[in-house]
Design a protein around this motif. Structure first.
Motif, PDB file in Angstrom:
ATOM      1  N   LEU A  93      32.256   9.992 -88.869  1.00  0.00           N
ATOM      2  CA  LEU A  93      32.664  10.383 -87.663  1.00  0.00           C
ATOM      3  C   LEU A  93      33.071   9.099 -86.852  1.00  0.00           C
ATOM      4  CD1 LEU A  93      29.671  13.208 -87.002  1.00  0.00           C
ATOM      5  CD2 LEU A  93      32.285  13.670 -87.552  1.00  0.00           C
ATOM      6  N   PRO A  94      33.720   9.427 -85.782  1.00  0.00           N
ATOM      7  CA  PRO A  94      33.965   8.090 -84.850  1.00  0.00           C
ATOM      8  C   PRO A  94      32.630   7.584 -84.193  1.00  0.00           C
ATOM      9  CG  PRO A  94      35.079  10.151 -83.895  1.00  0.00           C
ATOM     10  CD  PRO A  94      34.571  10.709 -85.274  1.00  0.00           C
ATOM     11  N   LYS A  95      32.627   6.250 -83.517  1.00  0.00           N
ATOM     12  CA  LYS A  95      31.413   5.529 -83.111  1.00  0.00           C
ATOM     13  C   LYS A  95      31.036   6.719 -82.018  1.00  0.00           C
ATOM     14  CE  LYS A  95      29.755   1.633 -80.904  1.00  0.00           C
ATOM     15  NZ  LYS A  95      29.839   2.158 -79.494  1.00  0.00           N
ATOM     16  N   GLN A  96      29.864   7.215 -81.518  1.00  0.00           N
ATOM     17  CA  GLN A  96      29.689   7.888 -80.576  1.00  0.00           C
ATOM     18  C   GLN A  96      29.348   6.708 -79.141  1.00  0.00           C
ATOM     19  OE1 GLN A  96      28.712  11.288 -80.475  1.00  0.00           O
ATOM     20  NE2 GLN A  96      29.782  10.997 -82.151  1.00  0.00           N
ATOM     21  N   LEU A  97      29.927   7.458 -77.961  1.00  0.00           N
ATOM     22  CA  LEU A  97      29.821   6.451 -76.784  1.00  0.00           C
ATOM     23  C   LEU A  97      28.502   6.778 -76.274  1.00  0.00           C
ATOM     24  CD1 LEU A  97      32.869   8.628 -75.041  1.00  0.00           C
ATOM     25  CD2 LEU A  97      33.021   6.366 -75.975  1.00  0.00           C
ATOM     26  N   ASP A  98      28.155   5.301 -75.670  1.00  0.00           N
ATOM     27  CA  ASP A  98      26.815   4.995 -74.998  1.00  0.00           C
ATOM     28  C   ASP A  98      26.986   5.791 -73.441  1.00  0.00           C
ATOM     29  OD1 ASP A  98      28.005   3.319 -73.287  1.00  0.00           O
ATOM     30  OD2 ASP A  98      27.354   1.774 -74.389  1.00  0.00           O
ATOM     31  N   ASP A  99      25.572   5.885 -72.963  1.00  0.00           N
ATOM     32  CA  ASP A  99      25.947   6.559 -71.829  1.00  0.00           C
ATOM     33  C   ASP A  99      26.700   5.830 -70.644  1.00  0.00           C
ATOM     34  OD1 ASP A  99      24.162   8.379 -72.595  1.00  0.00           O
ATOM     35  OD2 ASP A  99      22.197   7.181 -71.859  1.00  0.00           O
ATOM     36  N   ALA A 100      26.754   4.548 -70.334  1.00  0.00           N
ATOM     37  CA  ALA A 100      27.551   3.828 -69.713  1.00  0.00           C
ATOM     38  C   ALA A 100      29.231   4.017 -69.936  1.00  0.00           C
ATOM     39  CB  ALA A 100      27.456   2.443 -69.652  1.00  0.00           C
ATOM     40  N   GLU A 101      29.544   4.182 -70.943  1.00  0.00           N
ATOM     41  CA  GLU A 101      31.056   4.363 -71.387  1.00  0.00           C
ATOM     42  C   GLU A 101      31.103   5.890 -70.909  1.00  0.00           C
ATOM     43  OE1 GLU A 101      31.883   1.702 -75.484  1.00  0.00           O
ATOM     44  OE2 GLU A 101      30.623   3.592 -75.448  1.00  0.00           O
ATOM     45  N   LEU A 102      30.676   6.896 -71.370  1.00  0.00           N
ATOM     46  CA  LEU A 102      30.502   8.256 -70.998  1.00  0.00           C
ATOM     47  C   LEU A 102      30.681   8.411 -69.393  1.00  0.00           C
ATOM     48  CD1 LEU A 102      31.123  10.819 -71.816  1.00  0.00           C
ATOM     49  CD2 LEU A 102      28.487  11.286 -71.861  1.00  0.00           C
ATOM     50  N   ALA A 103      29.702   7.586 -68.640  1.00  0.00           N
ATOM     51  CA  ALA A 103      29.785   7.631 -67.107  1.00  0.00           C
ATOM     52  C   ALA A 103      31.141   7.071 -66.609  1.00  0.00           C
ATOM     53  CB  ALA A 103      28.670   6.788 -66.724  1.00  0.00           C
ATOM     54  N   SER A 104      31.704   5.975 -67.273  1.00  0.00           N
ATOM     55  CA  SER A 104      32.840   5.534 -66.762  1.00  0.00           C
ATOM     56  C   SER A 104      33.971   6.467 -67.025  1.00  0.00           C
ATOM     57  CB  SER A 104      33.168   4.120 -67.540  1.00  0.00           C
ATOM     58  OG  SER A 104      34.396   3.684 -67.479  1.00  0.00           O
ATOM     59  N   ILE A 105      34.316   7.207 -68.138  1.00  0.00           N
ATOM     60  CA  ILE A 105      34.948   8.258 -68.442  1.00  0.00           C
ATOM     61  C   ILE A 105      34.808   9.450 -67.388  1.00  0.00           C
ATOM     62  CG2 ILE A 105      36.129   9.937 -70.055  1.00  0.00           C
ATOM     63  CD1 ILE A 105      35.273   7.880 -72.239  1.00  0.00           C
ATOM     64  N   VAL A 106      33.680  10.019 -67.266  1.00  0.00           N
ATOM     65  CA  VAL A 106      33.535  10.999 -66.173  1.00  0.00           C
ATOM     66  C   VAL A 106      33.819  10.581 -64.763  1.00  0.00           C
ATOM     67  CG1 VAL A 106      31.832  12.242 -64.737  1.00  0.00           C
ATOM     68  CG2 VAL A 106      31.922  12.050 -67.412  1.00  0.00           C
ATOM     69  N   ASP A 107      33.847   9.247 -64.507  1.00  0.00           N
ATOM     70  CA  ASP A 107      34.111   8.775 -62.970  1.00  0.00           C
ATOM     71  C   ASP A 107      35.841   8.639 -63.160  1.00  0.00           C
ATOM     72  OD1 ASP A 107      31.795   8.165 -62.410  1.00  0.00           O
ATOM     73  OD2 ASP A 107      31.553   6.073 -62.641  1.00  0.00           O
ATOM     74  N   LYS A 108      36.513   8.153 -64.007  1.00  0.00           N
ATOM     75  CA  LYS A 108      37.986   8.343 -64.185  1.00  0.00           C
ATOM     76  C   LYS A 108      38.435   9.801 -64.166  1.00  0.00           C
ATOM     77  CE  LYS A 108      38.463   4.268 -66.738  1.00  0.00           C
ATOM     78  NZ  LYS A 108      38.656   3.621 -68.041  1.00  0.00           N
ATOM     79  N   ALA A 109      37.801  10.662 -64.461  1.00  0.00           N
ATOM     80  CA  ALA A 109      38.165  11.961 -64.755  1.00  0.00           C
ATOM     81  C   ALA A 109      37.876  12.467 -63.316  1.00  0.00           C
ATOM     82  CB  ALA A 109      37.750  12.856 -65.710  1.00  0.00           C
ATOM     83  N   PHE A 110      36.934  12.308 -62.804  1.00  0.00           N
ATOM     84  CA  PHE A 110      36.543  12.818 -61.410  1.00  0.00           C
ATOM     85  C   PHE A 110      37.420  12.304 -60.433  1.00  0.00           C
ATOM     86  CE2 PHE A 110      34.033  12.523 -57.446  1.00  0.00           C
ATOM     87  CZ  PHE A 110      33.684  13.787 -57.358  1.00  0.00           C
ATOM     88  N   ASP A 111      37.899  11.125 -60.433  1.00  0.00           N
ATOM     89  CA  ASP A 111      38.818  10.327 -59.566  1.00  0.00           C
ATOM     90  C   ASP A 111      40.220  10.917 -59.619  1.00  0.00           C
ATOM     91  OD1 ASP A 111      36.712   8.915 -58.385  1.00  0.00           O
ATOM     92  OD2 ASP A 111      37.707   6.900 -59.787  1.00  0.00           O
ATOM     93  N   ALA A 112      40.637  11.318 -60.918  1.00  0.00           N
ATOM     94  CA  ALA A 112      42.039  11.853 -61.051  1.00  0.00           C
ATOM     95  C   ALA A 112      41.946  13.394 -60.631  1.00  0.00           C
ATOM     96  CB  ALA A 112      42.090  11.817 -62.826  1.00  0.00           C
ATOM     97  N   VAL A 113      40.865  14.186 -60.640  1.00  0.00           N
ATOM     98  CA  VAL A 113      40.927  15.732 -60.312  1.00  0.00           C
ATOM     99  C   VAL A 113      40.832  15.523 -58.752  1.00  0.00           C
ATOM    100  CG1 VAL A 113      39.580  17.714 -60.278  1.00  0.00           C
ATOM    101  CG2 VAL A 113      40.039  16.446 -62.473  1.00  0.00           C
ATOM    102  N   ALA A 114      40.056  14.649 -58.273  1.00  0.00           N
ATOM    103  CA  ALA A 114      39.913  14.356 -56.896  1.00  0.00           C
ATOM    104  C   ALA A 114      41.473  14.012 -56.103  1.00  0.00           C
ATOM    105  CB  ALA A 114      39.166  13.299 -56.425  1.00  0.00           C
TER     106      ALA A 114
END
Length: 156
Positions: A93-114
């Motif tokens: 399986l691909p390397k799992q994201l750590d919490d900081a990487e996941l939070a960064s992706i969530v922030d980008k998606a949040f900004d894009a939807v906003a």
């Protein structure tokens, strides 16, 4: 044939020759799940590497849940076997994201939807944010972790 499926088959052969029963058992189970996925539906089809990763992720989740269930029932040896099989599957399986990487992706998606909405998304737009995050994450984080991170962002 998908490269990952070929790799699984070759590694199964190596494990069988080396008499590695746990590895061979985990790989057999994984290949069976892949084959079942290929023949499900109206017509048989060849899975892509991404689809094989999804099947392996599902099987890894099953192993993790089974280990927890065996631990709860006091069946330590069975729980350990499930964890060993999980370790074998995780190598594919691909390397799992750590919490900081996941939070960064969530922030980008949040900004894009906003930006699309013209305002900050709320709980009603969780589906839109989840869709954007899942497209970026692509199997590198469990759905529960993704949902929790998105809920935390929407609430905060």
């Amino acid at each position: 044939m998908a490269d990952l499926k070929t790799r699984l088959k070759n590694d199964l052969t190596v494990a069988m020759k080396a008499r590695e029963t746990v590895t061979a058992g985990a790989l057999r189970m994984a290949l069976t799940a892949v084959t079942n996925e290929e023949v499900s539906g109206k017509t048989a089809r060849e899975l892509s590497d991404d689809e094989v990763v999804k099947v392996l992720s599902r099987e890894a989740k099953k192993r993790k849940e089974a280990a927890e269930a065996f631990d709860g029932a006091g069946r330590v040896e069975k729980a350990e076997l499930e964890r060993q099989e999980l370790a074998v599957l995780e190598t594919y399986l691909p390397k799992q994201l750590d919490d900081a990487e996941l939070a960064s992706i969530v922030d980008k998606a949040f900004d894009a939807v906003a930006a699309q909405l013209g305002e900050a998304p709320g709980q009603r737009q969780m589906g839109q944010v989840m869709k954007a995050v899942n497209a970026e994450v692509a199997g590198r984080a469990e759905g529960g972790r993704v949902a929790a991170a998105v809920k935390a962002k929407l609430a905060g």
